[in-house]
Write a protein that holds these residues in place. Sequence first.
Motif, PDB file in Angstrom:
ATOM      1  N   ASP A 160       0.757  -1.159  -0.063  1.00 18.08           N
ATOM      2  CA  ASP A 160       0.084   0.050   0.048  1.00 18.08           C
ATOM      3  C   ASP A 160       1.071   1.177  -0.259  1.00 18.08           C
ATOM      4  O   ASP A 160       2.307   1.128  -0.070  1.00 18.08           O
ATOM      5  CB  ASP A 160      -0.851   0.153   1.062  1.00 18.08           C
ATOM      6  CG  ASP A 160      -0.317   0.025   2.378  1.00 18.08           C
ATOM      7  OD1 ASP A 160       1.026   0.433   2.678  1.00 18.08           O
ATOM      8  OD2 ASP A 160      -0.723  -0.457   3.443  1.00 18.08           O
ATOM      9  N   ARG A 161       0.146   2.347  -0.057  1.00 16.82           N
ATOM     10  CA  ARG A 161       1.066   3.668  -0.127  1.00 16.82           C
ATOM     11  C   ARG A 161       1.716   4.095   1.103  1.00 16.82           C
ATOM     12  O   ARG A 161       2.065   5.464   1.571  1.00 16.82           O
ATOM     13  CB  ARG A 161       0.159   4.791  -0.605  1.00 16.82           C
ATOM     14  CG  ARG A 161       0.847   5.964  -1.582  1.00 16.82           C
ATOM     15  CD  ARG A 161      -0.112   6.742  -1.966  1.00 16.82           C
ATOM     16  NE  ARG A 161       0.779   7.813  -2.758  1.00 16.82           N
ATOM     17  CZ  ARG A 161       1.239   7.797  -3.790  1.00 16.82           C
ATOM     18  NH1 ARG A 161       1.221   6.640  -4.552  1.00 16.82           N
ATOM     19  NH2 ARG A 161       1.927   8.696  -4.246  1.00 16.82           N
ATOM     20  N   PHE A 176       8.595   5.637  -1.093  1.00 11.58           N
ATOM     21  CA  PHE A 176       8.681   4.518  -2.109  1.00 11.58           C
ATOM     22  C   PHE A 176       9.549   3.749  -2.153  1.00 11.58           C
ATOM     23  O   PHE A 176       9.492   2.666  -2.494  1.00 11.58           O
ATOM     24  CB  PHE A 176       8.836   5.586  -3.508  1.00 11.58           C
ATOM     25  CG  PHE A 176       8.994   4.854  -4.690  1.00 11.58           C
ATOM     26  CD1 PHE A 176       7.842   4.310  -5.372  1.00 11.58           C
ATOM     27  CD2 PHE A 176      10.095   4.561  -5.310  1.00 11.58           C
ATOM     28  CE1 PHE A 176       7.968   3.882  -6.511  1.00 11.58           C
ATOM     29  CE2 PHE A 176      10.454   3.937  -6.373  1.00 11.58           C
ATOM     30  CZ  PHE A 176       9.351   3.459  -7.040  1.00 11.58           C
ATOM     31  N   ASN A 218       8.857   0.983   0.313  1.00 14.95           N
ATOM     32  CA  ASN A 218       8.062   0.045  -0.207  1.00 14.95           C
ATOM     33  C   ASN A 218       8.223  -1.056  -1.411  1.00 14.95           C
ATOM     34  O   ASN A 218       7.901  -1.809  -1.472  1.00 14.95           O
ATOM     35  CB  ASN A 218       6.806   0.709  -0.691  1.00 14.95           C
ATOM     36  CG  ASN A 218       5.653   1.122   0.648  1.00 14.95           C
ATOM     37  OD1 ASN A 218       4.898   0.317   1.044  1.00 14.95           O
ATOM     38  ND2 ASN A 218       5.880   2.205   1.139  1.00 14.95           N
ATOM     39  N   TYR A 253       3.962   0.343  -4.271  1.00 14.79           N
ATOM     40  CA  TYR A 253       2.725   0.958  -4.445  1.00 14.79           C
ATOM     41  C   TYR A 253       2.220   1.320  -5.701  1.00 14.79           C
ATOM     42  O   TYR A 253       1.281   2.337  -5.922  1.00 14.79           O
ATOM     43  CB  TYR A 253       2.447   1.836  -3.239  1.00 14.79           C
ATOM     44  CG  TYR A 253       3.406   3.033  -3.210  1.00 14.79           C
ATOM     45  CD1 TYR A 253       3.199   4.076  -4.303  1.00 14.79           C
ATOM     46  CD2 TYR A 253       4.012   3.365  -2.110  1.00 14.79           C
ATOM     47  CE1 TYR A 253       3.877   5.015  -4.348  1.00 14.79           C
ATOM     48  CE2 TYR A 253       4.865   4.335  -2.048  1.00 14.79           C
ATOM     49  CZ  TYR A 253       4.679   5.578  -3.109  1.00 14.79           C
ATOM     50  OH  TYR A 253       5.623   6.637  -3.211  1.00 14.79           O
ATOM     51  N   SER A 254       3.080   1.005  -6.815  1.00 16.85           N
ATOM     52  CA  SER A 254       2.786   1.645  -7.992  1.00 16.85           C
ATOM     53  C   SER A 254       1.677   0.941  -8.895  1.00 16.85           C
ATOM     54  O   SER A 254       1.121   1.488  -9.675  1.00 16.85           O
ATOM     55  CB  SER A 254       4.073   1.432  -9.040  1.00 16.85           C
ATOM     56  OG  SER A 254       4.411   0.112  -9.359  1.00 16.85           O
ATOM     57  N   ASN A 305      -6.093   4.161  -1.380  1.00 16.42           N
ATOM     58  CA  ASN A 305      -5.321   3.760  -0.263  1.00 16.42           C
ATOM     59  C   ASN A 305      -6.071   4.785   0.889  1.00 16.42           C
ATOM     60  O   ASN A 305      -5.381   5.025   1.861  1.00 16.42           O
ATOM     61  CB  ASN A 305      -4.049   4.163  -0.124  1.00 16.42           C
ATOM     62  CG  ASN A 305      -3.134   3.224  -0.999  1.00 16.42           C
ATOM     63  OD1 ASN A 305      -3.097   2.070  -0.560  1.00 16.42           O
ATOM     64  ND2 ASN A 305      -2.895   3.455  -2.243  1.00 16.42           N
ATOM     65  N   ARG A 335      -6.395  -0.423   1.633  1.00 19.04           N
ATOM     66  CA  ARG A 335      -4.886  -0.779   1.573  1.00 19.04           C
ATOM     67  C   ARG A 335      -4.665  -2.032   2.084  1.00 19.04           C
ATOM     68  O   ARG A 335      -3.735  -2.599   1.362  1.00 19.04           O
ATOM     69  CB  ARG A 335      -4.217   0.110   3.121  1.00 19.04           C
ATOM     70  CG  ARG A 335      -4.461   1.680   2.829  1.00 19.04           C
ATOM     71  CD  ARG A 335      -3.759   2.517   3.783  1.00 19.04           C
ATOM     72  NE  ARG A 335      -4.066   2.404   5.102  1.00 19.04           N
ATOM     73  CZ  ARG A 335      -5.068   3.290   5.404  1.00 19.04           C
ATOM     74  NH1 ARG A 335      -5.479   4.161   4.812  1.00 19.04           N
ATOM     75  NH2 ARG A 335      -5.496   3.095   6.956  1.00 19.04           N
TER      76      ARG A 335
END
Length: 378
Positions: free
Chosen positions: A312-313, A317, A320, A352-353, A359, A365
């Motif tokens: 999830d976000r 970046f 994750n 999370y792309s 989210n 999420r």
Amino acid sequence: MNNKWVLATGVVLFHMGAPAVQANPKFPVTVGPQIGYMVIEGDSDVESDLVYGARFGTFLTKDLAAELVVLGGKSDIENTNKSADLLLPHVELQKHYGNSVWTPYLAAGLGYLQVNRDRQINENEIDFSVLYGAGLKWQFHPSFQARLDGRHFIDAESGQGTHNGLFTLGISWVYGNDVRAKKEIPPPPPPVVQVVDSDQDGVLDEIDRCPGTPLQTKVDERGCTLLFDTDGDGVNDDLDECPGTALGTVVDGVGCPQAEFRVPEKEWVLHGVRFQSGSDKLTPDSIKGLEEVVGILSTHARVRVEIQGHTDRTGSFELNQQLSEARAISVKWYLVGRGIEPGRMETVGFGYSKPIADNKTAANRAKNRRIEFRVLSR
């Protein structure tokens, strides 16, 4: 008779005590001064008066003692201006009751009363007596005791009928190992052994060779997992969710009959696969979903797949991205451990792309935190 003889007798008794203690150190010896009042009755013309002297005693058993007492004094003679010296030696046995600070006892013995009128040898009177009485001892210090005594003397000569009384106070020095005063000290209780079984497998921690086994896991006497496969389906009993399957039945990773596995057309989301928070470690409840993949890849040996990790976000970046790649690799190595060739699987992380939901809520999420499989070849 000179009353200094009484004091000399007390000194002799004191010196007699030391060898006796050394000869028999098991029981205590008592030595001490006494002062009292002699009550003279019957047909004697000697008046009642104070007496003083000393005692020497020793215990013969735990509660039975023997004492030698020598008392003396000076008393007036009735209806004259004369006086007489008194000497009252006697021996007695004492039976003690209890062994506390306050100890009562009974006594009985033999003695005599010698009356010396005007210190003339030919004026001596000697009356032999039997005696009985009682006393109370107060052990106010380990080496000293105060005592109160009362005795009744009965003239032993036939026809005389003389009765005399004696009441004394005194302090005794107690020397030796007083077995009466010392109470038996019970041995200390055995140390309390703390019985601890942290993993609740029935094997105490102190002998548990495999601590931390999951709850309700069957273990051997060492606390290690029992590797039994009662139904012979290739799944150990501690992991078998379907015990007793028929011999020859094809089962999945939890020992249940294997359904027909079909390869999805292209991509599919592996539901029920979870990881520890912020980690690539699989949780135990992920096994069932992963075993479905094991069934597919075991049944279709030519299929090659790509394992995709998504998050999830929450967080950066970079974090994750790394986490999604690590989780995909973790799934791959679980499958390798179940017999799938590593060359048939590739891994990739998308961070999370590629969300499948926004989210904004916890539920969405959770949907985005997933593992997907894409078929590379059949």
